[in-house]
Motif scaffolding. Structure first.
Motif, PDB file in Angstrom:
ATOM      1  N   UNK A   1     -92.564  26.551 -58.032  1.00  0.00           N
ATOM      2  CA  UNK A   1     -91.879  27.115 -59.190  1.00  0.00           C
ATOM      3  C   UNK A   1     -91.571  28.594 -58.983  1.00  0.00           C
ATOM      4  N   UNK A   2     -92.550  29.333 -58.466  1.00  0.00           N
ATOM      5  CA  UNK A   2     -92.354  30.764 -58.232  1.00  0.00           C
ATOM      6  C   UNK A   2     -91.256  31.010 -57.195  1.00  0.00           C
ATOM      7  N   UNK A   3     -91.256  30.240 -56.136  1.00  0.00           N
ATOM      8  CA  UNK A   3     -90.260  30.425 -55.072  1.00  0.00           C
ATOM      9  C   UNK A   3     -88.866  30.054 -55.580  1.00  0.00           C
ATOM     10  N   UNK A   4     -88.744  28.987 -56.345  1.00  0.00           N
ATOM     11  CA  UNK A   4     -87.443  28.585 -56.889  1.00  0.00           C
ATOM     12  C   UNK A   4     -86.927  29.637 -57.876  1.00  0.00           C
ATOM     13  N   UNK A   5     -87.812  30.198 -58.691  1.00  0.00           N
ATOM     14  CA  UNK A   5     -87.404  31.261 -59.622  1.00  0.00           C
ATOM     15  C   UNK A   5     -86.919  32.489 -58.854  1.00  0.00           C
ATOM     16  N   UNK A   6     -87.616  32.850 -57.782  1.00  0.00           N
ATOM     17  CA  UNK A   6     -87.164  33.979 -56.946  1.00  0.00           C
ATOM     18  C   UNK A   6     -85.813  33.688 -56.305  1.00  0.00           C
ATOM     19  N   UNK A   7     -85.604  32.460 -55.866  1.00  0.00           N
ATOM     20  CA  UNK A   7     -84.321  32.080 -55.273  1.00  0.00           C
ATOM     21  C   UNK A   7     -83.200  32.196 -56.304  1.00  0.00           C
ATOM     22  N   UNK A   8     -83.436  31.727 -57.509  1.00  0.00           N
ATOM     23  CA  UNK A   8     -82.431  31.818 -58.570  1.00  0.00           C
ATOM     24  C   UNK A   8     -82.162  33.273 -58.939  1.00  0.00           C
ATOM     25  N   UNK A   9     -83.221  34.094 -58.994  1.00  0.00           N
ATOM     26  CA  UNK A   9     -83.050  35.520 -59.301  1.00  0.00           C
ATOM     27  C   UNK A   9     -82.222  36.209 -58.209  1.00  0.00           C
ATOM     28  N   UNK A  10     -82.487  35.877 -56.952  1.00  0.00           N
ATOM     29  CA  UNK A  10     -81.713  36.460 -55.844  1.00  0.00           C
ATOM     30  C   UNK A  10     -80.253  36.031 -55.951  1.00  0.00           C
ATOM     31  N   UNK A  11     -80.021  34.763 -56.270  1.00  0.00           N
ATOM     32  CA  UNK A  11     -78.651  34.276 -56.438  1.00  0.00           C
ATOM     33  C   UNK A  11     -77.925  35.055 -57.538  1.00  0.00           C
ATOM     34  N   UNK A  12     -78.592  35.219 -58.673  1.00  0.00           N
ATOM     35  CA  UNK A  12     -77.965  35.920 -59.796  1.00  0.00           C
ATOM     36  C   UNK A  12     -77.673  37.376 -59.439  1.00  0.00           C
ATOM     37  N   UNK A  13     -78.611  38.034 -58.779  1.00  0.00           N
ATOM     38  CA  UNK A  13     -78.378  39.435 -58.387  1.00  0.00           C
ATOM     39  C   UNK A  13     -77.203  39.561 -57.417  1.00  0.00           C
ATOM     40  N   UNK A  14     -77.119  38.668 -56.454  1.00  0.00           N
ATOM     41  CA  UNK A  14     -76.000  38.718 -55.504  1.00  0.00           C
ATOM     42  C   UNK A  14     -74.693  38.426 -56.221  1.00  0.00           C
ATOM     43  N   UNK A  15     -74.683  37.430 -57.105  1.00  0.00           N
ATOM     44  CA  UNK A  15     -73.467  37.071 -57.842  1.00  0.00           C
ATOM     45  C   UNK A  15     -72.989  38.245 -58.699  1.00  0.00           C
ATOM     46  N   UNK A  16     -73.911  38.858 -59.424  1.00  0.00           N
ATOM     47  CA  UNK A  16     -73.546  39.984 -60.292  1.00  0.00           C
ATOM     48  C   UNK A  16     -73.084  41.178 -59.460  1.00  0.00           C
TER      49      UNK A  16
END
Length: 96
Positions: free
Chosen positions: A67-82
Motif C-alpha cells: 500500500x505504501x509503495x503504491x501510494x508513493x507511485x501514485x504521488x510520483x505520477x501526480x507530481x510529474x503530471x502536474x
C-alpha cells in the motif's frame, strides 16, 4: 486468457479511456489544446505508471508495504503530471 493478460487488457482500455477525455474535450472547447506529442507523453506516463503499479502489486506480498509503495507511485505520477502541465517546480520538463 490468463489473469495477468486480463489485467493488461484492463490497463490498456483504462489508459485509452483516460486519453479519450482530452480528445473529446478538444472537440468542444479551445481550452484543451493537445497535440500528438502530448498524447504520446501522457499515454507513456499512464502506461508506465499502471504497468509498474501492477508489477509491484504482484511482487510485494506484505499488504502495508504494498500500500505504501503504491501510494508513493501514485504521488510520483501526480507530481510529474502536474509539473509537465503547469511547471510548479520550474524544471526543464515543464518547458521553462
Amino acid at each position: 486468457m490468463t489473469i495477468q493478460s486480463k489485467r493488461y487488457m484492463v490497463i490498456l482500455f483504462a489508459v485509452g479511456f483516460i486519453l479519450m477525455v482530452p480528445l473529446i474535450a478538444m472537440q468542444f472547447t479551445n481550452e484543451v489544446n493537445w497535440n500528438l506529442f502530448d498524447f504520446i507523453i501522457a499515454g507513456g506516463l499512464l502506461l508506465g505508471t499502471c504497468f509498474l503499479g501492477e508489477y509491484l502489486f504482484r511482487k510485494i506480498k506484505n499488504t502495508k508495504y504494498r500500500t505504501a509503495v503504491i501510494i508513493l507511485l501514485i504521488a510520483a505520477f501526480i507530481l510529474i503530471w502536474v509539473e509537465m502541465a503547469v511547471g510548479i517546480f520550474g524544471s526543464p520538463i515543464a518547458g521553462n
